[in-house]
Design an enzyme around this catalytic site. Structure first.
Site, PDB file in Angstrom:
ATOM      1  N   ARG A 214      31.501  12.708 -55.133  1.00  0.00           N
ATOM      2  CA  ARG A 214      30.468  11.671 -55.196  1.00  0.00           C
ATOM      3  C   ARG A 214      31.069  10.308 -54.845  1.00  0.00           C
ATOM      4  NH1 ARG A 214      28.152  15.189 -59.586  1.00  0.00           N
ATOM      5  NH2 ARG A 214      29.658  14.443 -61.129  1.00  0.00           N
ATOM      6  N   PHE A 230      18.615  18.774 -53.663  1.00  0.00           N
ATOM      7  CA  PHE A 230      19.068  19.469 -54.877  1.00  0.00           C
ATOM      8  C   PHE A 230      19.783  18.461 -55.789  1.00  0.00           C
ATOM      9  CE2 PHE A 230      19.444  22.296 -51.174  1.00  0.00           C
ATOM     10  CZ  PHE A 230      18.525  23.302 -51.509  1.00  0.00           C
ATOM     11  N   ASP A 252      14.477  17.543 -56.003  1.00  0.00           N
ATOM     12  CA  ASP A 252      14.861  18.717 -56.778  1.00  0.00           C
ATOM     13  C   ASP A 252      13.603  19.452 -57.222  1.00  0.00           C
ATOM     14  OD1 ASP A 252      17.701  19.587 -58.197  1.00  0.00           O
ATOM     15  OD2 ASP A 252      15.963  20.284 -59.318  1.00  0.00           O
ATOM     16  N   ASP A 301      23.547  19.622 -51.889  1.00  0.00           N
ATOM     17  CA  ASP A 301      24.326  20.109 -53.036  1.00  0.00           C
ATOM     18  C   ASP A 301      23.533  21.199 -53.756  1.00  0.00           C
ATOM     19  OD1 ASP A 301      26.155  20.413 -55.080  1.00  0.00           O
ATOM     20  OD2 ASP A 301      25.488  18.642 -56.189  1.00  0.00           O
ATOM     21  N   CYS A 341      28.940  25.881 -54.131  1.00  0.00           N
ATOM     22  CA  CYS A 341      29.630  26.069 -55.408  1.00  0.00           C
ATOM     23  C   CYS A 341      29.745  27.541 -55.766  1.00  0.00           C
ATOM     24  CB  CYS A 341      28.927  25.299 -56.523  1.00  0.00           C
ATOM     25  SG  CYS A 341      27.221  25.830 -56.815  1.00  0.00           S
TER      26      CYS A 341
END
Length: 401
Positions: A214, A230, A252, A301, A341
């Site tokens: 970030r 997201f 989101d 993300d 991730c």
């Protein structure tokens, strides 16, 4: 000392011998001696050679998780203190410890347990039976060690509510360990304030692993129009805003996440610059494309699209689609930040998927940098059960000319 001895089949436990900490049920030849699931057992190769000592659970496919490879080491209070102290000393050297992951399971040689520190609150997630028995000792030891550095922990909350506990034959658990406290915790990261909900937020309440990713966005977001997909509780969007972006939209599908993100924007006096929308990103991006929307920076993300090897093919389709859509919305010469991730989306496969997406939309990518998870989520070089999971790219996106 433990009485049970686990003997490995000939030619098996290759991941363990490569530095891993797991032994699967199909790698075990015999178990001799008495034990109860959760007990510490000795592990030997097919020829009796000592391999390690760890806790056993025959309910789990990961039947044994190794705690030590030293034959003369006992798993006792001194051992736990050594492991916990080493974990904390590592964080003090490598990380901003105001809020950080203090214990990261196998990567800190304490398999199956995660402890996050949010200011003066600890959040624990325990995923294995053997470590669950040691959890009170680990937490008491950690509190004492933190206190030595003048850090007074006001409360501990347990978020052992992941489905994987069911595979261990354990119930899902969520609640206070000790006295109740206000579960809304304010933290500061990269100069951004967040209200972390350790009770109802995702996982332990906040994703600390992207902290420095970030921060890496700050220099390319100043004066820019930014789309953060997201967004969860708004972390990338708020970093863009505090870095000087002129307009930021975070998207989101979670109404709770968006509500928390809006609260965080107000907390940072960024509500005029950073706004949020509750929508399905896969549906919204094609709509933006039809309208001719363009952004200077697009951030992707997403949650893990795959949590097993069996669903990797579908995950690849998802990552290709989202990156393809994201690239179309980047102005010529603008920037794309994209990540995965998922442990099962390997760096090689993720890179290949992004390259295919760029080719499909006739975009040229210039890599600005490649990053992984923050240092408080250490990557242990080991067998297949590696702690390396987060892949993060920043690209400049150029039109074909």
């Amino acid at each position: 000392m433990e009485s049970a001895i686990v003997r490995i089949k000939k030619g098996e436990a290759r991941a363990l011998k490569a530095g891993g900490m797991w032994i699967y049920d199909n790698e075990i030849d015999t178990i001799t001696g008495d034990f109860t699931n959760g007990d510490i057992v000795t592990v030997e190769d097919f020829d009796g050679y000592f391999l390690g000592r760890g806790f056993i659970n025959t309910n789990s496919k990961i039947t044994i998780r190794i705690m030590t490879r030293k034959k003369d080491t006992e798993i006792n209070e001194d051992f736990i203190e050594m492991r916990v102290r080493n974990a904390w000393e590592y964080r003090k050297t490598t990380s901003d410890t105001d809020s950080c992951r203090v214990i990261f399971g196998e990567a800190d040689f304490l398999p199956g347990i995660v402890v996050d520190k949010f200011s003066d609150v600890l959040v624990v997630e325990s995923l294995a039976l053997g470590i669950d028995r040691l959890k009170p000792l680990i937490l008491d030891t950690l509190k004492r060690i933190l206190n030595e550095d003048g850090i007074e922990i006001r409360g501990i909350y347990e978020r052992s509510d992941a489905k994987v506990r069911l595979q261990e034959g354990m119930e899902r658990v969520k609640g206070f360990i000790g006295e109740p406290f206000d579960t809304k915790v304010e933290i500061v990261e990269n100069g951004v304030k967040y209200m972390v909900d350790v009770q109802d937020g995702q996982k332990t309440g906040f994703f600390l692993d992207q902290k420095y990713n970030r921060l890496a966005m700050h220099r390319i977001c100043k004066g820019k129009r930014v789309l953060d997909c997201f967004t969860h509780t708004g972390s990338f969007a708020l970093n863009a805003g505090i870095a000087g972006a002129t307009q930021v939209l975070g998207v989101d599908a979670s109404e709770l996440g968006v509500a928390q993100a809006m609260e965080n924007a107000r907390l940072n006096d960024l509500s005029d610059v950073v706004t949020f929308q509750c929508a399905d990103v896969f549906e919204l991006l094609p709509e933006f494309e039809k309208k001719g929307e363009k952004f200077d920076v697009v951030i992707l993300d997403p949650p893990a699209f795959t949590k097993s090897r069996n669903s990797v093919k579908n995950a690849v389709k998802g990552y290709r689609e989202i990156n393809l859509r994201g690239m179309k919305l980047v102005k010529d010469g603008g920037y794309l930040a994209t990540c995965s991730c998922s442990h099962f989306m390997t760096p090689e496969l993720f890179t290949k998927t992004i390259r295919e997406a760029a080719a499909n939309v006739h975009k040229r990518l210039r890599q600005v940098e490649y990053r992984t998870q923050a240092a408080d989520h250490p990557i242990l070089w080991a067998g297949e059960d590696t702690s390396y999971y987060l892949k993060f790219y920043i690209f400049q996106v150029c039109d074909e000319k």
